[in-house]
Design an enzyme around this catalytic site. Structure first.
Site, PDB file in Angstrom:
ATOM      1  N   GLU A   1       0.848  -1.198   0.000  1.00 44.13           N
ATOM      2  CA  GLU A   1       0.000   0.000   0.000  1.00 44.13           C
ATOM      3  C   GLU A   1       0.881   1.244   0.000  1.00 44.13           C
ATOM      4  OE1 GLU A   1      -3.280  -0.249  -0.020  1.00 44.13           O
ATOM      5  OE2 GLU A   1      -3.714  -2.259   0.747  1.00 44.13           O
TER       6      GLU A   1
ATOM      7  N   PHE B   1      -1.414   4.563  -5.337  1.00 41.70           N
ATOM      8  CA  PHE B   1      -0.422   3.491  -5.478  1.00 41.70           C
ATOM      9  C   PHE B   1      -0.891   2.245  -4.730  1.00 41.70           C
ATOM     10  CE2 PHE B   1       3.088   1.093  -3.594  1.00 41.70           C
ATOM     11  CZ  PHE B   1       3.862   0.801  -4.704  1.00 41.70           C
TER      12      PHE B   1
ATOM     13  N   ASP C   1      11.071  22.894 -33.518  1.00 37.17           N
ATOM     14  CA  ASP C   1      10.174  22.565 -32.399  1.00 37.17           C
ATOM     15  C   ASP C   1       8.870  21.977 -32.925  1.00 37.17           C
ATOM     16  OD1 ASP C   1       8.556  23.155 -29.750  1.00 37.17           O
ATOM     17  OD2 ASP C   1      10.630  23.605 -29.250  1.00 37.17           O
TER      18      ASP C   1
ATOM     19  N   ARG D   1      -4.512  20.357 -22.812  1.00 36.45           N
ATOM     20  CA  ARG D   1      -4.008  20.882 -24.089  1.00 36.45           C
ATOM     21  C   ARG D   1      -4.592  20.084 -25.264  1.00 36.45           C
ATOM     22  NH1 ARG D   1       1.980  21.665 -26.797  1.00 36.45           N
ATOM     23  NH2 ARG D   1       1.762  23.855 -27.250  1.00 36.45           N
TER      24      ARG D   1
ATOM     25  N   LYS E   1      14.463  17.254 -28.381  1.00 41.16           N
ATOM     26  CA  LYS E   1      13.776  17.897 -27.250  1.00 41.16           C
ATOM     27  C   LYS E   1      12.554  17.031 -26.952  1.00 41.16           C
ATOM     28  CE  LYS E   1      11.437  22.233 -25.984  1.00 41.16           C
ATOM     29  NZ  LYS E   1      11.080  23.575 -26.479  1.00 41.16           N
ATOM     30  N   TRP E   2      12.550  16.418 -25.792  1.00 45.45           N
ATOM     31  CA  TRP E   2      11.528  15.427 -25.391  1.00 45.45           C
ATOM     32  C   TRP E   2      10.524  16.129 -24.486  1.00 45.45           C
ATOM     33  CZ3 TRP E   2      12.558   9.689 -25.137  1.00 45.45           C
ATOM     34  CH2 TRP E   2      11.540   8.999 -24.477  1.00 45.45           C
TER      35      TRP E   2
ATOM     36  N   GLY F   1       6.180  21.076 -20.713  1.00 47.39           N
ATOM     37  CA  GLY F   1       5.566  22.397 -20.631  1.00 47.39           C
ATOM     38  C   GLY F   1       6.508  23.310 -19.862  1.00 47.39           C
TER      39      GLY F   1
ATOM     40  N   ASP G   1      13.736  16.811 -12.738  1.00 43.80           N
ATOM     41  CA  ASP G   1      14.066  15.986 -11.571  1.00 43.80           C
ATOM     42  C   ASP G   1      15.246  15.088 -11.884  1.00 43.80           C
ATOM     43  OD1 ASP G   1      13.068  13.364 -12.685  1.00 43.80           O
ATOM     44  OD2 ASP G   1      11.210  14.512 -12.791  1.00 43.80           O
TER      45      ASP G   1
ATOM     46  N   ASP H   1       8.807  27.546 -19.417  1.00 43.52           N
ATOM     47  CA  ASP H   1       8.300  28.232 -20.605  1.00 43.52           C
ATOM     48  C   ASP H   1       8.342  29.743 -20.417  1.00 43.52           C
ATOM     49  OD1 ASP H   1       7.873  26.127 -22.226  1.00 43.52           O
ATOM     50  OD2 ASP H   1       5.729  25.931 -21.843  1.00 43.52           O
TER      51      ASP H   1
ATOM     52  N   GLU I   1      21.792  45.048 -32.837  1.00 42.46           N
ATOM     53  CA  GLU I   1      21.446  43.901 -31.977  1.00 42.46           C
ATOM     54  C   GLU I   1      22.154  42.627 -32.455  1.00 42.46           C
ATOM     55  OE1 GLU I   1      16.957  44.809 -30.337  1.00 42.46           O
ATOM     56  OE2 GLU I   1      17.190  44.395 -32.475  1.00 42.46           O
TER      57      GLU I   1
HETATM   58  C1  DGJ Z   1       6.023  23.267 -24.353  1.00 42.96           C
HETATM   59  C2  DGJ Z   1       7.475  23.582 -24.338  1.00 42.96           C
HETATM   60  O1  DGJ Z   1       7.876  23.945 -23.057  1.00 42.96           O
HETATM   61  C3  DGJ Z   1       7.762  24.667 -25.349  1.00 42.96           C
HETATM   62  O2  DGJ Z   1       9.101  25.036 -25.293  1.00 42.96           O
HETATM   63  C4  DGJ Z   1       7.389  24.169 -26.714  1.00 42.96           C
HETATM   64  O3  DGJ Z   1       8.218  23.120 -27.082  1.00 42.96           O
HETATM   65  C5  DGJ Z   1       5.939  23.750 -26.726  1.00 42.96           C
HETATM   66  N1  DGJ Z   1       5.638  22.826 -25.685  1.00 42.96           N
HETATM   67  C6  DGJ Z   1       5.584  23.138 -28.048  1.00 42.96           C
HETATM   68  O4  DGJ Z   1       4.319  22.648 -28.054  1.00 42.96           O
END
Ligand code: DGJ
Length: 748
Positions: free
Chosen positions: A176, A280, A365, A442, A475-476, A527, A533, A547, A613
């Site tokens: 548990e 859990f 992206d 989303r 980028k995962w 996001g 972590d 973000d 710039e």
């Molecule tokens: C959330 C990420 O944090 C952003 O940098 C971007 O990759 C968007 N998703 C794309 O949907």
């Protein structure tokens, strides 16, 4: 030998360079926790716990005749089970086939071996600079074997823990609760430091005094979350950045986590950390083993900065695998430049301009695949959207490579849109409750990563993507939390396993892809920083921090992140102004200073920048590249708390050997007639002479005395003692969020 067992007193002592951790077996075979703190040698500390009558505290049946003098309720315990006389937060709660809950562990044997232990299906620290202690405990009534694992990294002052439960009996058992560790601190009062937040405002540091109650830091969102980072610190109330006892507790886990800290009637503090018990429930059939996630414990008596330095080094050296992110390469990402609205020419235009300024990688992206013109469709369909990229990926990658740039791409493997071919073909692959419309996040659903067939499918999909294309960065991403948690592939009695099996599925996929493609740099993201972590960092050496790309907001996000996690892991980009999240305008130079305290990149359309710039961007990139080694491997010092009263925020890097250092100061509340801005350097050699290599002002209005100061100070020499103890006073930095970076180096 960092692990000692003294047979005469049945005492285990674990030594690190600066700390001692001690346990002792009592005559009945229970494992008591005796001490964790500053080094004290091998002698048993059992005398710290005199026999005392605590009234209603229960007695072991064996000790009925010595009533009240030896109770599980008051003695510090190493791994306490529920319902057997210790009323504090339990580490484990187990029920047998009759539903009888009760766990009492008795010592069986122990062994010590060189090197780090591994955990099946879970991330764990590695390295030869470790010694492992395995203590075998058993509940004879349940027929349950419980192995307590300790990894002792002596030189790094780090102790890792994990637990293995094996059903050695003939009846099914139910876990548990199965925490990774319990830490009893019987004396002293403590502050709890935790890192709470929300999307686009992650890891805000909060420090509160512990009192007679139970405080919980946890997540039931299926991810470690934006809301409560799993890393927590207990420190003495007087502790500062430079002084005081501090304990760090860092679960190597990315799913539902929970750390409970209880101060009991006796004033004793207990911390229990591991998988969140809500949601859990693990069925353990005869012969099966359940493995908890690892947790990294560190103690220092030298304050919060020292604690951070230990975790930073440990994560870089002994947790992250591979060397894929150990470069000074700067990337550009198109997300904030284009969102979903791009085609191959647009991406190439951005890449071309970036290449001319020294950017080394173009990252494409979200939006390059399936039917993905908004965030309402296409997830799961990992084939190229040829309306946007007419010739497919290969020709675009080739053109980008021809610019001398690498190519990277965004994926969100764990998700599926209802409007996708994948969902139409496999609706049962998503987490949904029978008979209910799923709750959306989303506009997307979560794939059931507890299913091996889903993980195999995704393995094939992304192996194909990476094999057929010259992709050097991934980028995962992961953009929603878990609801409707029900697996269509598991029987009713195993539905309490879905959360944990899910994250094990994520780790399997990560393990397969990072092992097959070791040259690819993987960056995590959820996001922004919703899964920042140690579990993810074991596979992915860097994670998009938030973000929120507003440089001033980033100060407190990166400040909070820095307590546990190294700068080399912090994804940070310069983006456009007015900023897309806050509408604020911060000078480009200051945006650069802030993003440099991370992996450094750009996320804007460089073609929209003025000539002035662009030339600043070019200098910024060159400057970052010359500082990169110091930033990534130097010791990080927090000089102020951005949420405090100061009108400026400062932080600093110092090479571990004290040979050079980089000071960063940003004015966060420009004031008229401000008080003098006085900084005190840290981490220098007091007896060495340092030369100011350069002082670079950003965003300070032209023609002001600060510019004369910056010129005049270059080349000046100071002793380390002067810079650290007397400090330096900076001129007024007049402007909108101006900043300064000062580089010093040892000289003769
Ligand atoms: C959330 C990420 O944090 C952003 O940098 C971007 O990759 C968007 N998703 C794309 O949907």
């Amino acid at each position: 030998m960092s692990i000692r067992f003294e047979a005469k007193t049945s005492t285990f002592t674990l030594h690190t360079q600066h700390s001692t951790y001690q346990m002792q077996l009592d005559p009945m075979g229970h494992l008591l926790h005796l001490y964790y703190g500053r080094s004290v040698g091998d002698a048993s500390n059992f005398d710290l716990y005199p026999a005392a009558d605590h009234g209603f505290s229960p007695d072991y049946h064996e000790l009925e005749n010595v009533r009240g003098s030896y109770s599980p309720d008051v003695l510090p315990q190493e791994y306490p089970g529920a319902n057997r006389g210790d009323f504090r937060v339990p580490a484990a709660d187990v029920a047998d086939a009759q539903g009888a809950r009760g766990l009492e562990l008795i010592y069986q044997s122990h062994s010590v071996h060189a090197g780090a232990y591994t955990l099946e299906g879970l991330p764990a620290s590695h390295g030869d600079d470790c010694e492992t202690l395995a203590i075998q405990m058993r509940d004879p009534v349940l027929g349950l074997g419980v192995q307590l694992l300790y990894g002792v990294y002596e030189q790094q002052d780090m102790i890792t823990r994990a637990v293995l439960f094996t059903n050695e009996g003939s009846q099914p058992l139910t876990l548990e609760k199965a925490a990774s560790a319990c830490l009893d601190l019987p004396f002293g009062s403590w502050d709890l430091i935790q890192f709470h937040g929300r999307h686009a405002m992650e890891r805000q540091m909060e420090r509160t005094r512990l009192d007679h109650d139970t405080r919980r830091v946890g997540s039931v969102r299926g991810a470690s979350s934006h809301h409560h980072n799993p890393f927590v610190i207990l420190c003495e109330p007087a502790a500062t950045e430079d002084y005081g006892s501090c304990y760090g507790v860092m679960p190597v886990y990315s799913g539902n986590h929970c750390t409970d800290v209880e101060v009991d009637f006796n004033g004793s503090t207990r911390l229990v950390t591991g998988i969140h018990p809500d949601g859990f429930r693990w069925l353990l059939n005869p012969g099966e083993t359940f493995t908890t996630p690892q947790v990294l414990l560190c103690y220092t008596h030298e304050g919060l900065s020292d604690l951070s330095h230990h975790y930073h080094r440990f994560i870089r050296q002994s947790l992250c695998r591979g060397t894929a992110n150990q470069t000074s390469q700067v990337l550009i990402n198109n997300w904030e430049a284009t969102y979903f609205h791009f085609d191959q020419d647009k991406i190439y235009d951005i890449a071309q301009k970036a290449a001319s300024l020294g950017v080394g990688m173009m990252v494409l992206d979200d939006g390059w695949f399936g039917k993905r013109d908004t965030d309402t469709s296409g997830l799961g369909d990992w084939f190229v959207n040829t309306q946007k990229l007419q010739g497919g990926l290969a020709p675009l990658i080739q053109k980008i490579n021809d610019l001398g740039m690498k190519f990277g791409i965004w994926i969100e493997p764990e998700m599926v849109s209802e409007d996708s071919d994948l969902y139409r073909a496999h609706p049962d692959w998503a987490l949904t409750l029978p008979g209910r419309k799923p709750v959306l996040g989303r506009s997307q659903l979560v794939l059931d990563m507890s299913r091996p067939d889903v993980v195999d499918y995704l393995t094939d999909c992304f192996t194909k993507l990476l094999s057929e294309n010259h992709i050097e960065y991934i980028k995962w991403d992961m953009n929603r939390n878990m609801t409707d948690v029900y697996s269509h592939a598991l029987p009713p009695e195993r539905q309490g396993e879905v959360f944990h099996r899910y994250i094990m599925g994520v780790y399997t996929l990560l393990d397969r892809l990072t092992t097959r493609f070791p040259h690819v740099l993987f960056e995590g993201c959820a996001g922004g920083g919703g899964r920042f972590d140690a579990g993810m960092l074991a596979y992915l050496p860097q994670i998009w921090c938030s973000d929120n790309t507003d440089a001033i907001e980033r100060l407190s996000i990166q400040y909070g992140t820095s307590f546990g996690y190294p700068v080399s892991a912090v994804g940070a980009h310069v983006s456009a102004c007015p900023n897309h999240q806050t509408g604020r305008t911060v000078p480009l130079g200051t945006r650069g200073v802030v993003a440099m305290s991370g992996t450094f990149g750009y996320e804007l359309d460089l073609n929209k920048l003025s000539r002035k710039e662009l030339s600043l961007v070019k200098r910024q990139i060159a400057r970052y590249q010359s500082y990169a080694e110091l930033i990534r491997t130097g010791d990080y010092y927090r000089l102020t708390n951005p949420a405090g009263a100061d009108f400026w925020h400062g932080w600093q890097f110092a090479a571990p050997d004290g040979s050079e250092a980089l000071m960063n100061v940003v004015v966060v509340h420009p004031q008229g007639n401000p008080r003098p801005l006085h900084i005190e350097w840290k981490g220098l050699d007091p007896n060495s002479l340092y030369k100011v290599v350069r002082a670079e002002l950003q965003g300070v209005h032209p023609g002001l005395p600060a510019h004369d100061w910056a010129k005049a100070i270059a080349g000046q020499k100071f002793t380390g003692a002067q810079l650290m103890y007397a400090g330096q006073t900076l001129p007024q930095l007049y402007g909108d969020y101006p900043s300064v970076q000062i580089l010093i180096r040892k000289t003769r």
